[in-house]
Design a protein around this motif. Structure first.
Motif, PDB file in Angstrom:
ATOM      1  N   LEU A 128       0.990  -1.259  -0.045  1.00  0.00           N
ATOM      2  CA  LEU A 128       0.019   0.060  -0.093  1.00  0.00           C
ATOM      3  C   LEU A 128       0.887   1.266  -0.108  1.00  0.00           C
ATOM      4  N   LYS A 129       2.082   1.179   0.511  1.00  0.00           N
ATOM      5  CA  LYS A 129       2.612   2.426   0.977  1.00  0.00           C
ATOM      6  C   LYS A 129       3.576   2.863  -0.340  1.00  0.00           C
ATOM      7  N   SER A 130       3.945   1.706  -1.236  1.00  0.00           N
ATOM      8  CA  SER A 130       4.592   1.999  -2.511  1.00  0.00           C
ATOM      9  C   SER A 130       3.701   2.536  -3.546  1.00  0.00           C
ATOM     10  N   PRO A 131       2.560   2.211  -3.671  1.00  0.00           N
ATOM     11  CA  PRO A 131       1.700   2.689  -4.754  1.00  0.00           C
ATOM     12  C   PRO A 131       1.311   4.226  -4.314  1.00  0.00           C
ATOM     13  N   PHE A 132       0.870   4.385  -3.209  1.00  0.00           N
ATOM     14  CA  PHE A 132       0.837   5.720  -2.769  1.00  0.00           C
ATOM     15  C   PHE A 132       1.951   6.651  -3.006  1.00  0.00           C
ATOM     16  N   GLY A 142       4.922 -10.700 -13.123  1.00  0.00           N
ATOM     17  CA  GLY A 142       4.184 -11.117 -14.207  1.00  0.00           C
ATOM     18  C   GLY A 142       5.115 -11.118 -15.436  1.00  0.00           C
ATOM     19  N   THR A 143       4.653 -11.503 -16.662  1.00  0.00           N
ATOM     20  CA  THR A 143       5.433 -11.318 -17.818  1.00  0.00           C
ATOM     21  C   THR A 143       5.499  -9.906 -18.322  1.00  0.00           C
ATOM     22  N   ASN A 144       4.879  -8.841 -17.820  1.00  0.00           N
ATOM     23  CA  ASN A 144       5.024  -7.408 -18.271  1.00  0.00           C
ATOM     24  C   ASN A 144       5.261  -6.578 -17.124  1.00  0.00           C
ATOM     25  N   LYS A 145       6.044  -7.280 -16.003  1.00  0.00           N
ATOM     26  CA  LYS A 145       6.701  -6.770 -15.014  1.00  0.00           C
ATOM     27  C   LYS A 145       5.453  -6.279 -13.932  1.00  0.00           C
ATOM     28  N   GLU A 146       4.289  -6.969 -13.860  1.00  0.00           N
ATOM     29  CA  GLU A 146       3.252  -6.722 -13.345  1.00  0.00           C
ATOM     30  C   GLU A 146       3.421  -7.443 -11.767  1.00  0.00           C
ATOM     31  N   LYS A 147       3.038  -6.624 -10.751  1.00  0.00           N
ATOM     32  CA  LYS A 147       3.227  -6.952  -9.285  1.00  0.00           C
ATOM     33  C   LYS A 147       2.063  -7.518  -8.644  1.00  0.00           C
ATOM     34  N   GLY A 148       2.145  -8.325  -7.690  1.00  0.00           N
ATOM     35  CA  GLY A 148       0.770  -8.752  -7.130  1.00  0.00           C
ATOM     36  C   GLY A 148       0.860  -9.068  -5.802  1.00  0.00           C
ATOM     37  N   THR A 149      -0.058  -9.392  -5.073  1.00  0.00           N
ATOM     38  CA  THR A 149      -0.204  -9.069  -3.430  1.00  0.00           C
ATOM     39  C   THR A 149       0.115 -10.565  -2.731  1.00  0.00           C
ATOM     40  N   GLY A 150      -0.175 -11.436  -3.484  1.00  0.00           N
ATOM     41  CA  GLY A 150      -0.090 -12.697  -3.026  1.00  0.00           C
ATOM     42  C   GLY A 150      -1.227 -13.290  -2.017  1.00  0.00           C
ATOM     43  N   LEU A 151      -2.364 -12.182  -2.287  1.00  0.00           N
ATOM     44  CA  LEU A 151      -3.427 -12.665  -1.164  1.00  0.00           C
ATOM     45  C   LEU A 151      -4.516 -13.134  -2.030  1.00  0.00           C
ATOM     46  N   GLY A 152      -4.671 -12.879  -3.543  1.00  0.00           N
ATOM     47  CA  GLY A 152      -5.747 -13.276  -4.257  1.00  0.00           C
ATOM     48  C   GLY A 152      -6.021 -14.536  -4.214  1.00  0.00           C
ATOM     49  N   LEU A 172     -10.075  -6.194   2.332  1.00  0.00           N
ATOM     50  CA  LEU A 172     -11.233  -6.009   3.141  1.00  0.00           C
ATOM     51  C   LEU A 172     -12.134  -7.257   2.982  1.00  0.00           C
ATOM     52  N   ASP A 173     -12.282  -8.021   1.758  1.00  0.00           N
ATOM     53  CA  ASP A 173     -12.904  -9.348   1.902  1.00  0.00           C
ATOM     54  C   ASP A 173     -12.307 -10.129   2.725  1.00  0.00           C
ATOM     55  N   TRP A 174     -10.858 -10.095   2.490  1.00  0.00           N
ATOM     56  CA  TRP A 174      -9.998 -11.331   3.351  1.00  0.00           C
ATOM     57  C   TRP A 174     -10.376 -11.144   4.877  1.00  0.00           C
ATOM     58  N   SER A 175     -10.273  -9.669   5.204  1.00  0.00           N
ATOM     59  CA  SER A 175     -10.473  -9.509   6.837  1.00  0.00           C
ATOM     60  C   SER A 175     -11.700  -9.733   7.221  1.00  0.00           C
ATOM     61  N   ARG A 176     -12.830  -9.509   6.445  1.00  0.00           N
ATOM     62  CA  ARG A 176     -14.233  -9.734   7.011  1.00  0.00           C
ATOM     63  C   ARG A 176     -14.509 -11.303   6.973  1.00  0.00           C
ATOM     64  N   SER A 177     -14.025 -12.116   6.052  1.00  0.00           N
ATOM     65  CA  SER A 177     -14.116 -13.582   5.875  1.00  0.00           C
ATOM     66  C   SER A 177     -13.111 -14.247   7.285  1.00  0.00           C
ATOM     67  N   ASN A 203      -4.865  -0.759  -9.375  1.00  0.00           N
ATOM     68  CA  ASN A 203      -4.387  -1.904  -8.491  1.00  0.00           C
ATOM     69  C   ASN A 203      -4.421  -1.668  -7.283  1.00  0.00           C
ATOM     70  N   THR A 204      -4.209  -0.668  -6.744  1.00  0.00           N
ATOM     71  CA  THR A 204      -4.188  -0.321  -5.211  1.00  0.00           C
ATOM     72  C   THR A 204      -5.575  -0.469  -4.779  1.00  0.00           C
ATOM     73  N   PHE A 205      -6.660  -0.106  -5.369  1.00  0.00           N
ATOM     74  CA  PHE A 205      -8.126  -0.237  -4.899  1.00  0.00           C
ATOM     75  C   PHE A 205      -8.500  -1.808  -4.974  1.00  0.00           C
ATOM     76  N   ALA A 206      -7.914  -2.619  -6.193  1.00  0.00           N
ATOM     77  CA  ALA A 206      -8.260  -3.977  -6.086  1.00  0.00           C
ATOM     78  C   ALA A 206      -7.612  -4.704  -5.008  1.00  0.00           C
ATOM     79  N   LEU A 207      -6.248  -4.216  -4.416  1.00  0.00           N
ATOM     80  CA  LEU A 207      -5.646  -4.683  -3.351  1.00  0.00           C
ATOM     81  C   LEU A 207      -6.605  -4.346  -2.050  1.00  0.00           C
ATOM     82  N   LEU A 208      -6.994  -3.078  -1.936  1.00  0.00           N
ATOM     83  CA  LEU A 208      -7.667  -2.779  -0.757  1.00  0.00           C
ATOM     84  C   LEU A 208      -9.152  -3.718  -0.739  1.00  0.00           C
ATOM     85  N   GLU A 209      -9.723  -3.845  -1.935  1.00  0.00           N
ATOM     86  CA  GLU A 209     -10.961  -4.701  -1.967  1.00  0.00           C
ATOM     87  C   GLU A 209     -10.654  -6.159  -1.433  1.00  0.00           C
TER      88      GLU A 209
END
Length: 693
Positions: A466-470, A634-644, A514-519, A505-511
């Motif tokens: 979260l810190k890096s995107p912001f 990813g193949t185009n330097k995409e980064k993930g959160t590892g949470l999905g 939130l879902d993970w936390s509620r679950s 991407n940051t919004f998707a991560l936040l989403e």
């Protein structure tokens, strides 16, 4: 002569003589069969295997000659008649043969037609006569032997009877002397009564016990002097019946009674009566009487002591029992008989295995008793099973010890029984409770570890992802603000697009967070409904189409319109969105992503298949572990959160499905998840799912 066939053997080495003899037998007046053997050995073999009534024997054969030939035939002990053949010059040999046992003798040169059949017939008849005579002689000899033995036995018996009579007379004299000595020295009273019931003999012991001298009581009725007043009439009646029949309650038995002494003292006595038959109508009596006053005093003391001891052991709240040297029960306390549900008289004289033991433990009870009885040990302890008064099988703890007599020998066994069923059950329950608590603690510990790992993951994501995107967004906005006039319109659009991508991407991560936390907190509401899988997949593809177009990736939705699942729609979208996003992220440029579904009786399985960089076995195994670092580029330097993927697995399982992956390096990955099929009975369902996490 019987009409049976006469079997004839000819032992002759000369064929001419054989033919001559065969002719001489000719038309015999009886049935016959003729066998010819040229040697003595062949003749003997024939006799050993075939029946034969007569043998015509030439004494001069190739393998035997003279009387030796006859002797070998006789030694066979056959039942056939023997006719010897000799030449004209061997008359003496013929006579010697008859003496040696031949039944007849024929000289070859003197044979005339019809003569030889008569010789054969007479020889056979003579042999049969001999057999009859021998049989009668054997019978006669047996009869003579039998009568001789009977006479010998009779003489021996007569001698024994004479000796026995002499001995009896001697024994009688000795017996009378012995009786006199015994009666004089005996401690018990010996009293003899005649056929009228009067005292005929009264020994010294009787004088000492009752106080009457022999002169005072002989010739008188003992019952009138010794019986208690209330018993005199009954005693006289019983005595008269005995004198007439020789039978009574006291005959052959030992009975305890009360008697009166000369001075009026009442004493307990032990009496036994024997009958002496005088004739067919009259009997005499001999009574053996013992004063048991001292024994009664001792018995009373023992009874008092036993009563005192029984009172003590009855006060013991646990079952106590004791046995004799044969391991038979002799008694126990009230708690023992209450436990086994039997009266003392039903248990005494029986072993433990008979009254309380479960069958398979009976042998063990007896074995342990024998250890004590045979002095292998002085005491022992063991556990077993026993049946209580309610018929319940109880676990018992048994303590046993042997007790000794005055001589120091083992006299029996003393035992104490503890019912440990309830305590053992409580121990087992406590053990099970302890084990259960340990499992709960272990489970809670694992949950805490997972919670800590989740917390660490959250902190890591918040601190970095979260810190890096912001920081990027702030950097772009600061650049635009400070150098706005220096940028061209194209540069501004590029910076704004990058800022938009980062914020998306940051919004998707936040989403996801939130879902993970509620679950995890059990606050996520589960609303199941029938969902068309093809339509849901199409919606998610539309949302991700722009990202796919950037890498020229073609997404193929191969799910047919008839595939309907029963699940939570929002969770299904989240599952598909994350799996499709991952597939795009790790797919090569200009590749294809396939989405298809298969079904079983109750489930529908969806597969999201890419042809990207793939994974090795270790990477695939660590995808669904919260404590593993799974942020691959990813193949185009995409980064993930590892949470999905963790969120996908959580949502699939909440909808009663399963998620797994198959992957191969540089060949792509296939993610499979299953959900229940929809049917006509499934309706809209809404309930709160409370997780244990």
């Amino acid at each position: 002569m019987t009409s049976k066939t006469i079997n004839i053997l000819l032992a002759e080495d000369n064929q001419g003589d054989y033919l001559f003899i065969k002719e001489m037998i000719g038309e015999a007046p009886f049935k016959y069969s003729l066998e010819w053997r040229q040697t003595l050995s062949d003749g003997i073999k024939f006799l050993e295997n075939e029946p034969c009534d007569a043998i015509i024997l030439d004494l001069e054969l190739p393998d035997s000659n003279g009387l030796e030939t006859l002797s070998r035939i006789i030694s066979l002990k056959t039942d056939c008649a023997i006719i010897v053949l000799t030449g004209n010059t061997n008359e003496q040999q013929a006579l010697n043969a008859l003496k040696a046992g031949a039944h007849d003798c024929v000289i070859k040169g003197s044979l005339q037609p019809g003569f030889l059949p008569r010789v054969i017939r007479y020889a056979v008849e003579r042999k049969e006569t001999e057999k009859i005579l021998i049989s009668h002689q054997e019978i006669l000899e047996k009869e003579v032997s039998k009568r001789t033995l009977e006479l010998i036995n009779s003489n021996c018996k007569l001698k024994e009877e004479i000796e026995a009579r002499i001995k009896t007379e001697k024994d009688l004299v000795e017996s009378e002397e012995s009786f006199r000595l015994i009666s004089t020295s005996a401690k018990d009273a010996i009293v003899k009564m005649d056929c009228q019931g009067k005292v005929a003999f009264w020994n010294f012991a009787a004088e000492r016990i009752f106080g009457f001298t022999a002169n005072e009581i002989i010739g008188k009725n003992a019952h009138e002097l010794l019986a208690l007043p209330e018993s005199i009439k009954k005693a006289q009646t019983a005595m008269q019946s005995f004198l007439n029949t020789g039978k009574g309650k006291l005959v052959g038995k030992t009975v305890e009674l009360a008697a009166k002494k000369k001075d009026g003292t009442i004493i307990p006595i032990e009496i036994s009566l024997s009958a002496l038959k005088v004739n067919d109508k009259n009997y005499q009596a001999v009574a053996i009487i013992r004063d048991i006053s001292e024994r009664k005093l001792t018995e009373n003391k023992i009874k008092q002591t036993n009563y005192f001891l029984q009172t003590i052991i009855d006060a013991i709240p646990v079952p106590v029992f004791y046995k004799d040297i044969h391991a038979k029960h002799r008694g126990g306390n009230k708690a023992f008989f209450d436990f086994i549900g039997k009266k003392p008289e039903d248990a005494i004289g029986r072993n433990t295995g008979d009254i309380i033991c479960v069958d398979q433990f009976a042998a063990n009870f007896l074995h342990r008793d024998n250890e004590l009885i045979q002095n292998f040990t002085d005491k022992l302890y063991y556990e077993s099973e026993a049946v209580n008064t309610l018929g319940e099988i109880r676990k018992v703890e048994i303590h046993k010890a042997s007790y000794k007599n005055e001589a120091g020998e083992t006299a029996g066994i003393l035992g104490v029984l503890f019912d440990i069923t309830d305590s053992r059950k409580l121990t087992m329950e406590l053990s099970a409770l302890k084990e259960n608590l340990e499992k709960i603690v272990e489970t809670r510990t694992a949950e805490l570890r997972e919670a800590n790992a989740t917390k660490d993951k959250f902190f890591s994501i918040i601190a970095h992802d979260l810190k890096s995107p912001f920081n990027v967004i702030q950097g772009f906005l600061s650049l635009i603000y400070t150098e706005f006039d220096d940028f061209s319109e194209t540069d501004l659009k590029e910076i704004i697009k990058k800022t938009l991508d980062v914020s998306t991407n940051t919004f998707a991560l936040l989403e996801n967070l939130l879902d993970w936390s509620r679950s995890k907190r059990g606050k996520l509401e589960l609303q199941k409904e029938n969902i068309n899988l093809c339509e849901a997949c199409y919606e998610v593809i539309c949302l991700n189409q722009e990202c796919a177009d950037t890498k020229l990736i073609q997404i193929m939705n191969k799910i047919t319109a008839d595939k309907v699942v029963f699940a939570d729609k929002n969770m299904l979208r989240t599952i598909l969105r994350n799996l499709l996003s991952n597939a795009i992220k790790f797919s090569h440029f200009k590749s294809t992503i396939n989405i298809y579904a298969s079904e079983t009786e109750k489930m529908i399985e969806v597969c999201v298949e890419d042809h990207g960089i793939g994974m090795d076995e270790y990477q695939a195994d660590s995808l669904f572990r919260i404590n593993e670092k799974n942020q691959r580029v990813g193949t185009n330097k995409e980064k993930g959160t590892g949470l999905g993927l963790l969120l996908c697995k959580e949502f699939v399982e909440k909808n009663n499905g399963n998620l797994y992956v198959k992957s191969e390096v540089n060949k792509g990955s296939s993610f499979f998840f299953s959900l229940p099929k929809a049917n006509s009975t499934n309706k809209y369902i809404s309930n709160n799912i409370h997780s244990n996490h």
